[in-house]
Design an enzyme around this catalytic site. Structure first.
Site, mmCIF file in Angstrom:
data_model
loop_
_atom_site.group_PDB
_atom_site.id
_atom_site.type_symbol
_atom_site.label_atom_id
_atom_site.label_comp_id
_atom_site.label_asym_id
_atom_site.label_seq_id
_atom_site.Cartn_x
_atom_site.Cartn_y
_atom_site.Cartn_z
ATOM 1 N N HIS A 1 -0.317 12.574 0.586
ATOM 2 C CA HIS A 1 -0.782 11.221 0.913
ATOM 3 C C HIS A 1 -2.098 11.291 1.681
ATOM 4 O O HIS A 1 -2.200 11.964 2.708
ATOM 5 C CB HIS A 1 0.244 10.475 1.762
ATOM 6 C CG HIS A 1 -0.217 9.096 2.171
ATOM 7 N ND1 HIS A 1 -0.270 8.045 1.286
ATOM 8 C CD2 HIS A 1 -0.664 8.617 3.359
ATOM 9 C CE1 HIS A 1 -0.723 6.961 1.917
ATOM 10 N NE2 HIS A 1 -0.973 7.281 3.177
ATOM 11 N N MET B 1 -5.826 9.343 6.304
ATOM 12 C CA MET B 1 -4.608 10.064 6.662
ATOM 13 C C MET B 1 -4.581 11.369 5.883
ATOM 14 O O MET B 1 -5.110 11.445 4.774
ATOM 15 C CB MET B 1 -3.351 9.248 6.330
ATOM 16 C CG MET B 1 -3.045 8.115 7.263
ATOM 17 S SD MET B 1 -1.443 7.354 6.859
ATOM 18 C CE MET B 1 -1.300 6.170 8.198
ATOM 19 N N HIS C 1 3.621 -1.174 4.379
ATOM 20 C CA HIS C 1 2.234 -1.409 4.770
ATOM 21 C C HIS C 1 1.611 -2.377 3.773
ATOM 22 O O HIS C 1 1.470 -2.052 2.586
ATOM 23 C CB HIS C 1 1.463 -0.080 4.785
ATOM 24 C CG HIS C 1 -0.013 -0.233 5.024
ATOM 25 N ND1 HIS C 1 -0.925 0.741 4.686
ATOM 26 C CD2 HIS C 1 -0.746 -1.253 5.564
ATOM 27 C CE1 HIS C 1 -2.136 0.338 4.993
ATOM 28 N NE2 HIS C 1 -2.050 -0.868 5.526
ATOM 29 N N HIS D 1 -5.820 8.435 2.081
ATOM 30 C CA HIS D 1 -6.399 7.172 1.641
ATOM 31 C C HIS D 1 -7.492 7.482 0.617
ATOM 32 O O HIS D 1 -7.304 8.360 -0.224
ATOM 33 C CB HIS D 1 -6.901 6.381 2.844
ATOM 34 C CG HIS D 1 -5.796 5.919 3.748
ATOM 35 N ND1 HIS D 1 -5.989 5.351 4.986
ATOM 36 C CD2 HIS D 1 -4.443 5.950 3.584
ATOM 37 C CE1 HIS D 1 -4.833 5.055 5.545
ATOM 38 N NE2 HIS D 1 -3.867 5.412 4.707
ATOM 39 N N HIS E 1 0.844 -1.198 0.000
ATOM 40 C CA HIS E 1 0.000 0.000 0.000
ATOM 41 C C HIS E 1 0.875 1.242 0.000
ATOM 42 O O HIS E 1 0.660 2.179 -0.772
ATOM 43 C CB HIS E 1 -0.922 -0.003 1.219
ATOM 44 C CG HIS E 1 -1.803 1.198 1.307
ATOM 45 N ND1 HIS E 1 -1.422 2.351 1.961
ATOM 46 C CD2 HIS E 1 -3.050 1.436 0.820
ATOM 47 C CE1 HIS E 1 -2.396 3.247 1.876
ATOM 48 N NE2 HIS E 1 -3.395 2.714 1.202
ATOM 49 N N HIS E 2 1.876 1.275 0.886
ATOM 50 C CA HIS E 2 2.860 2.345 0.852
ATOM 51 C C HIS E 2 4.103 1.908 1.628
ATOM 52 O O HIS E 2 4.069 0.916 2.372
ATOM 53 C CB HIS E 2 2.309 3.673 1.400
ATOM 54 C CG HIS E 2 2.087 3.700 2.884
ATOM 55 N ND1 HIS E 2 0.872 3.460 3.474
ATOM 56 C CD2 HIS E 2 2.933 3.962 3.911
ATOM 57 C CE1 HIS E 2 0.965 3.581 4.778
ATOM 58 N NE2 HIS E 2 2.217 3.860 5.074
ATOM 59 N N GLN F 1 9.743 0.570 6.410
ATOM 60 C CA GLN F 1 8.397 0.160 6.819
ATOM 61 C C GLN F 1 7.545 -0.058 5.574
ATOM 62 O O GLN F 1 7.463 0.819 4.705
ATOM 63 C CB GLN F 1 7.740 1.223 7.694
ATOM 64 C CG GLN F 1 6.335 0.857 8.166
ATOM 65 C CD GLN F 1 5.603 2.026 8.779
ATOM 66 O OE1 GLN F 1 5.206 2.971 8.093
ATOM 67 N NE2 GLN F 1 5.426 1.995 10.098
#
Length: 348
Positions: free
Chosen positions: A224, A300, A159, A226, A81-82, A157
């Site tokens: 960014h 977000m 997601h 959603h 997703h990111h 990280q």
């Protein structure tokens, strides 16, 4: 802590170019310049559930100072997703991988230790989503890491919005050099908390005044959200002698297009006393309130500003957050804002 993948920039499989500098006395080993590309990738992770955030670290060799000059993503939005790349003083865990989602819950069993991305000195230096392409910094600009930097680890990280059966190696290839860079890069993340009522258009806003005696040269921005994001805009706000404010647009974009870093719309410098402000315009057709959070059912509001300082260190301020709606708005007296470009900030 296990470091089977080795120490950052010193693996045998990293392709390096060595430029040996000569002086009248011959080769000077201290002037040796090393350049190359390092793969910071997930170690074949299996996402055992949806909405999983996984972190993996790499230790930077602290005997040398390095400058990261480019980012080549190795990912697809069908899988990731990111992705975020954190610069840390220490990682959030001593494991090779761990659950680093903000919404991690002890009642969810994925077999992973739960911790934040960083244990100390947390800052975001790169972000990717929606099949964004490579990013290369301007000539002479780099993110300083290693010996002369507080960044001693990089933590990736990823997601995973959906459960996956196949092992995954999403990540990023980092271009780097030991050639000193006078222009040091930094990233400021502007974001909000808050909520979006059902069947409404909401404005999620944040603003922070620059208190440090720095001269920032903005060169790239990224938005960014959603699913509900329509427009994300960022501004430099400057007071004049009469107390009136001029709003200079740094970037504005539909956040559902590829979420890469784009060139800023105006690269005028940002100085002490200026205000940096961002707004996300959200439209919901849902029958429920949507809260700020880490999952696809949440929202977000993020505006990333990438900048450099010439012959100095980046700002100590890395984040600018507000409580978001309904608690915080640009129009609140405590925001110290006037001449707000209300229509322009919500329209492309």
């Amino acid at each position: 802590m296990k470091w089977q993948r080795g120490i950052f920039f010193f693996l045998e499989f990293v392709l390096c170019v060595f430029a040996i500098q000569y002086d009248e006395n011959g080769i000077s080993p201290s002037d040796e310049v090393v350049s190359g590309k390092f793969p910071l990738l997930m170690p074949m992770v299996i996402a055992k559930r949806s909405e999983l955030y996984v972190c993996t670290p790499v230790k930077i060799d602290d005997t040398k100072t390095y400058f990261i000059t480019g980012f080549q993503p190795n990912a697809s939005m069908n899988t990731a997703h990111h992705m975020l790349l954190y610069g840390c003083g220490t990682p959030g865990s001593e494991k090779d991988i761990w659950n680093c989602g903000e919404m991690a819950s002890s009642d969810v069993s994925d077999g992973l230790e739960q911790s934040g991305p960083c244990g100390a000195t947390s800052q975001i230096i790169y972000a990717w989503a929606r099949d964004a392409p490579d990013l290369y910094l301007p000539e002479g600009v780099g993110f300083k890491v290693g010996k002369d930097s507080e960044i001693k680890f990089l933590v990736l990280q990823v997601h995973y919005a959906h459960k996956k059966q196949q092992p995954d190696d999403s990540g990023v290839f980092l271009k780097y050099t030991t050639e000193p860079k006078d222009k040091q890069a930094g990233v400021l993340l502007l974001g909000t908390a808050g909520q979006i009522p059902a069947h409404t258009t909401e404005k999620m806003e944040t603003a922070c005044r620059v208190s440090e005696e720095k001269v920032l040269h903005p060169f790239a921005y990224r938005t960014h959200t959603h699913a509900l994001g329509k427009v994300v805009a960022g501004y430099r706000v400057r007071d004049n002698e009469r107390g009136e404010q001029t709003w200079t647009e740094l970037g504005k974009r539909n956040p559902l297009t590829p979420q890469m870093f784009y060139p800023v719309h105006n690269n005028d410098t940002i100085v002490q006393g200026d205000i940096l402000a961002a707004r996300c315009t959200m439209t919901s057709q849902r029958d429920r309130i949507t809260y700020t959070g880490a999952t696809a059912d949440d929202e977000m509001c993020n505006f990333y500003l990438m900048y450099y300082v010439d012959k100095g260190e980046p700002m100590e301020m890395k984040y600018c957050y507000s409580r978001g709606p309904p608690a915080y708005r640009w129009s609140n007296p405590e925001s110290e804002l006037n001449n707000i470009p209300d229509n322009e900030a919500s329209q492309l």
